[in-house]
Design a protein around this motif. Structure first.
Motif, PDB file in Angstrom:
ATOM      1  N   ASN A 142       0.865  -1.360  -0.168  1.00 58.30           N
ATOM      2  CA  ASN A 142      -0.027   0.024  -0.002  1.00 58.30           C
ATOM      3  C   ASN A 142       0.861   1.188  -0.026  1.00 58.30           C
ATOM      4  O   ASN A 142       1.954   1.251   0.689  1.00 58.30           O
ATOM      5  CB  ASN A 142      -0.959   0.073   1.205  1.00 58.30           C
ATOM      6  CG  ASN A 142      -1.932  -1.070   1.208  1.00 58.30           C
ATOM      7  OD1 ASN A 142      -2.335  -1.460  -0.232  1.00 58.30           O
ATOM      8  ND2 ASN A 142      -2.602  -1.064   2.265  1.00 58.30           N
ATOM      9  N   PRO A 143       0.463   2.254  -0.648  1.00 61.83           N
ATOM     10  CA  PRO A 143       1.186   3.542  -0.540  1.00 61.83           C
ATOM     11  C   PRO A 143       0.785   4.326   0.609  1.00 61.83           C
ATOM     12  O   PRO A 143      -0.519   3.737   1.233  1.00 61.83           O
ATOM     13  CB  PRO A 143       0.713   4.351  -1.723  1.00 61.83           C
ATOM     14  CG  PRO A 143      -0.671   3.716  -2.324  1.00 61.83           C
ATOM     15  CD  PRO A 143      -0.918   2.257  -1.862  1.00 61.83           C
ATOM     16  N   GLY A 144       1.628   5.333   1.034  1.00 63.35           N
ATOM     17  CA  GLY A 144       1.138   5.791   2.425  1.00 63.35           C
ATOM     18  C   GLY A 144      -0.134   6.910   1.883  1.00 63.35           C
ATOM     19  O   GLY A 144      -0.320   7.205   0.915  1.00 63.35           O
ATOM     20  N   GLN A 145      -0.984   6.997   3.310  1.00 64.32           N
ATOM     21  CA  GLN A 145      -1.942   8.209   3.025  1.00 64.32           C
ATOM     22  C   GLN A 145      -1.592   9.472   2.933  1.00 64.32           C
ATOM     23  O   GLN A 145      -0.485   9.772   3.396  1.00 64.32           O
ATOM     24  CB  GLN A 145      -2.976   7.822   4.113  1.00 64.32           C
ATOM     25  CG  GLN A 145      -3.706   6.597   4.191  1.00 64.32           C
ATOM     26  CD  GLN A 145      -4.753   6.397   5.287  1.00 64.32           C
ATOM     27  OE1 GLN A 145      -4.603   7.286   6.275  1.00 64.32           O
ATOM     28  NE2 GLN A 145      -5.614   5.496   5.263  1.00 64.32           N
ATOM     29  N   GLU A 146      -2.397  10.250   2.122  1.00 65.40           N
ATOM     30  CA  GLU A 146      -2.045  11.546   2.100  1.00 65.40           C
ATOM     31  C   GLU A 146      -2.226  12.514   3.385  1.00 65.40           C
ATOM     32  O   GLU A 146      -3.073  11.927   4.045  1.00 65.40           O
ATOM     33  CB  GLU A 146      -2.735  12.235   1.003  1.00 65.40           C
ATOM     34  CG  GLU A 146      -2.525  11.897  -0.564  1.00 65.40           C
ATOM     35  CD  GLU A 146      -1.201  12.341  -0.856  1.00 65.40           C
ATOM     36  OE1 GLU A 146      -0.751  13.683  -0.370  1.00 65.40           O
ATOM     37  OE2 GLU A 146      -0.530  11.795  -1.989  1.00 65.40           O
ATOM     38  N   GLY A 147      -1.620  13.482   3.774  1.00 68.17           N
ATOM     39  CA  GLY A 147      -1.708  14.295   4.833  1.00 68.17           C
ATOM     40  C   GLY A 147      -2.889  15.405   4.670  1.00 68.17           C
ATOM     41  O   GLY A 147      -3.376  15.353   3.552  1.00 68.17           O
ATOM     42  N   GLU A 148      -3.106  15.921   5.599  1.00 68.27           N
ATOM     43  CA  GLU A 148      -4.025  16.838   5.657  1.00 68.27           C
ATOM     44  C   GLU A 148      -3.352  18.381   5.231  1.00 68.27           C
ATOM     45  O   GLU A 148      -2.145  18.391   5.805  1.00 68.27           O
ATOM     46  CB  GLU A 148      -4.912  17.250   6.763  1.00 68.27           C
ATOM     47  CG  GLU A 148      -5.699  15.802   7.104  1.00 68.27           C
ATOM     48  CD  GLU A 148      -6.366  16.289   8.404  1.00 68.27           C
ATOM     49  OE1 GLU A 148      -6.176  16.863   9.280  1.00 68.27           O
ATOM     50  OE2 GLU A 148      -7.018  15.028   8.950  1.00 68.27           O
ATOM     51  N   GLU A 149      -4.120  19.092   4.632  1.00 69.35           N
ATOM     52  CA  GLU A 149      -3.679  20.317   4.236  1.00 69.35           C
ATOM     53  C   GLU A 149      -4.650  21.415   4.348  1.00 69.35           C
ATOM     54  O   GLU A 149      -6.053  21.231   4.068  1.00 69.35           O
ATOM     55  CB  GLU A 149      -2.990  20.496   2.972  1.00 69.35           C
ATOM     56  CG  GLU A 149      -3.859  20.264   1.740  1.00 69.35           C
ATOM     57  CD  GLU A 149      -3.148  20.427   0.297  1.00 69.35           C
ATOM     58  OE1 GLU A 149      -2.052  20.837   0.198  1.00 69.35           O
ATOM     59  OE2 GLU A 149      -3.811  19.811  -0.610  1.00 69.35           O
ATOM     60  N   MET A 150      -4.521  22.678   4.663  1.00 68.03           N
ATOM     61  CA  MET A 150      -5.587  23.798   4.695  1.00 68.03           C
ATOM     62  C   MET A 150      -4.702  25.331   5.001  1.00 68.03           C
ATOM     63  O   MET A 150      -3.743  25.375   5.413  1.00 68.03           O
ATOM     64  CB  MET A 150      -6.553  23.632   6.009  1.00 68.03           C
ATOM     65  CG  MET A 150      -5.756  23.550   7.243  1.00 68.03           C
ATOM     66  SD  MET A 150      -7.050  23.164   8.877  1.00 68.03           S
ATOM     67  CE  MET A 150      -6.758  21.349   8.596  1.00 68.03           C
ATOM     68  N   TRP A 151      -5.760  26.155   4.520  1.00 67.73           N
ATOM     69  CA  TRP A 151      -5.349  27.552   4.936  1.00 67.73           C
ATOM     70  C   TRP A 151      -6.196  27.781   6.152  1.00 67.73           C
ATOM     71  O   TRP A 151      -7.343  27.740   6.099  1.00 67.73           O
ATOM     72  CB  TRP A 151      -5.599  28.324   3.850  1.00 67.73           C
ATOM     73  CG  TRP A 151      -4.671  28.413   2.649  1.00 67.73           C
ATOM     74  CD1 TRP A 151      -4.736  27.613   1.471  1.00 67.73           C
ATOM     75  CD2 TRP A 151      -3.297  29.168   2.417  1.00 67.73           C
ATOM     76  NE1 TRP A 151      -3.678  27.772   0.715  1.00 67.73           N
ATOM     77  CE2 TRP A 151      -2.748  28.881   1.332  1.00 67.73           C
ATOM     78  CE3 TRP A 151      -2.849  30.045   3.079  1.00 67.73           C
ATOM     79  CZ2 TRP A 151      -1.768  29.265   0.808  1.00 67.73           C
ATOM     80  CZ3 TRP A 151      -1.560  30.612   2.562  1.00 67.73           C
ATOM     81  CH2 TRP A 151      -1.016  30.163   1.475  1.00 67.73           C
ATOM     82  N   VAL A 152      -5.283  28.531   7.290  1.00 70.56           N
ATOM     83  CA  VAL A 152      -6.079  28.894   8.356  1.00 70.56           C
ATOM     84  C   VAL A 152      -5.854  30.269   8.469  1.00 70.56           C
ATOM     85  O   VAL A 152      -4.731  30.780   8.017  1.00 70.56           O
ATOM     86  CB  VAL A 152      -5.702  27.881   9.508  1.00 70.56           C
ATOM     87  CG1 VAL A 152      -6.318  26.520   9.276  1.00 70.56           C
ATOM     88  CG2 VAL A 152      -4.269  28.061   9.719  1.00 70.56           C
ATOM     89  N   TRP A 153      -6.447  31.112   9.401  1.00 72.97           N
ATOM     90  CA  TRP A 153      -6.194  32.470   9.892  1.00 72.97           C
ATOM     91  C   TRP A 153      -5.644  32.403  11.260  1.00 72.97           C
ATOM     92  O   TRP A 153      -6.626  31.677  12.080  1.00 72.97           O
ATOM     93  CB  TRP A 153      -7.579  33.550   9.709  1.00 72.97           C
ATOM     94  CG  TRP A 153      -7.714  33.741   8.302  1.00 72.97           C
ATOM     95  CD1 TRP A 153      -8.312  33.177   7.203  1.00 72.97           C
ATOM     96  CD2 TRP A 153      -7.156  35.053   7.603  1.00 72.97           C
ATOM     97  NE1 TRP A 153      -8.333  33.811   6.057  1.00 72.97           N
ATOM     98  CE2 TRP A 153      -7.665  35.029   6.241  1.00 72.97           C
ATOM     99  CE3 TRP A 153      -6.566  36.066   8.028  1.00 72.97           C
ATOM    100  CZ2 TRP A 153      -7.178  36.096   5.569  1.00 72.97           C
ATOM    101  CZ3 TRP A 153      -5.936  37.138   7.374  1.00 72.97           C
ATOM    102  CH2 TRP A 153      -6.345  37.212   6.133  1.00 72.97           C
TER     103      TRP A 153
END
Length: 369
Positions: A142-153
């Motif tokens: 299995n490939p590794g799972q993607e991380g989470e990404e976001m823009w925050v203030w």
């Protein structure tokens, strides 16, 4: 150091490491087999409130933050190392909002408080995980799972016990300089104060923090002057000291109504906070005029005439009375906050997900403004 109370940043947690496809090929061993290891877990993005910061200025020069990805697995059943967590240190009182600036994701109000905002992706399984009695030589992982990404203030709301409000040139900065060791800019023109100032007052062996924000004018809730941008810095205060320039004695009631209207339009519970009213610059007024001003403000505010304070920061008249009155409300607010502190320990543990370190116990990475 330039004061900055809001910033927009991009965060991304680490991707999980890929699983490995490998087989044992050892001399003198009759039967080989799959021995590919798992990938490591990606690092988390964690925000931590620290007491020695008071501005978000460093986030103006760096807006992108990425945690380390997990390492890939290898042969001989060797699992990849987990990625280091990224710890972003922010001032106490920082709120973290979603990109729409409406949803509050976290509110860091105490030193040491942590919150995990983006979790790292899980590592992928190596082919050794897929070996069964009917599939003794699996050739996939299995490939590794993607991380989470976001823009925050990030929005900083200063932690202060008492706040000063009033029109420009009402004497707020002069008062702060008189009762604390703060040295805000003082001049005879409007909007001398362009950013909030903090000072520590000492009364009866007790200290409390006073916040001075830029003056409000009529229409501030609609963006006039500096608007209501800085009112967030007095949202956490236990009491508001409303200062009114006594030398403009023909319009004191109008000045009071203006500030109260802007507080109500802003919201955030400011209009419901305990309020002390003080007439400033009374060293330039005769007692009869001061008495008349107190009557006007009592009628306008609904408070008793005896509760309307008269002070002169330059002559240091009436300051002790104001500070003692403020201290009473401050202690009440502190007691109320203390009564709510019971669940904080559990909240911290839940926010950080218990053990927030990397899978192999390696020391976390850290970014500090």
């Amino acid at each position: 150091m330039k004061f900055l109370d809001q910033a927009k940043i991009y965060i991304r947690s680490g991707n999980g490491g890929n699983g490995c496809v490998a087989f044992r090929r050892e001399k003198f061993i009759e039967y080989g087999g799959p021995d590919g290891g798992d990938g490591g877990r990606g690092g988390d993005v964690i925000f931590e409130a620290v007491a020695n910061l008071n501005t978000l200025i460093d986030f103006r020069y760096q807006q992108h933050f990425k945690a380390e990805r997990g390492h890939d697995g290898a042969g001989r059943d060797m699992h990849g190392r987990g990625g280091h967590d990224l710890v972003i240190k922010v001032p106490v009182g920082t709120q973290i909002l979603a990109d729409d600036q409406e949803e509050v994701l976290a509110d860091l109000m105490r030193p040491g408080q942590r919150v995990t905002l983006a979790k790292g992706g899980n590592g992928g399984w190596g082919n050794a995980r897929f070996k069964t009695s009917t599939n003794q030589a699996p050739r996939h992982a299995n490939p590794g799972q993607e991380g989470e990404e976001m823009w925050v203030w990030l929005r900083l709301k200063l932690i202060a016990d008492a706040g000063l409000v009033g029109l420009p040139n009402a004497g707020k900065s002069t008062f702060l300089g008189a009762v604390t060791r703060a040295r805000p800019k003082v001049a005879d023109y409007p909007f001398t104060t362009l950013h909030p100032n903090l000072g520590v007052a000492y009364v009866d062996n007790t200290e409390f923090v006073i916040a001075d924000i830029p003056g409000l004018i009529e229409g501030a809730s609609e963006g006039a002057g500096l608007g209501t941008r800085f009112l967030g810095h007095v949202e956490r205060c236990g009491v508001l000291l409303h200062l009114i320039d006594g030398t403009d004695y023909d319009h004191v009631a109008e000045h009071y109504r203006t500030i109260r209207h802007e507080l109500e339009e802003y919201g955030g519970g400011l209009a419901d906070k305990p309020e002390l009213i003080a007439i400033t610059k009374t060293d330039a007024l005769i007692p009869e005029i001061v008495d008349d001003l107190r009557e006007q403000l009592a009628a306008e505010s609904g408070q008793r005439k005896e509760d309307i304070l008269a002070i002169s920061s330059v002559a240091r008249q009436g300051l002790d009375s104001v500070l003692h009155r403020m201290l009473g409300y401050v202690m009440e607010a502190r007691a109320a906050r203390h009564a709510e502190d019971g669940g904080y320990a559990d909240e911290d543990e839940a926010a950080t997900g218990g053990d927030s370190g990397a899978d192999d116990g390696q020391e976390s990475g850290e970014w500090r403004p």
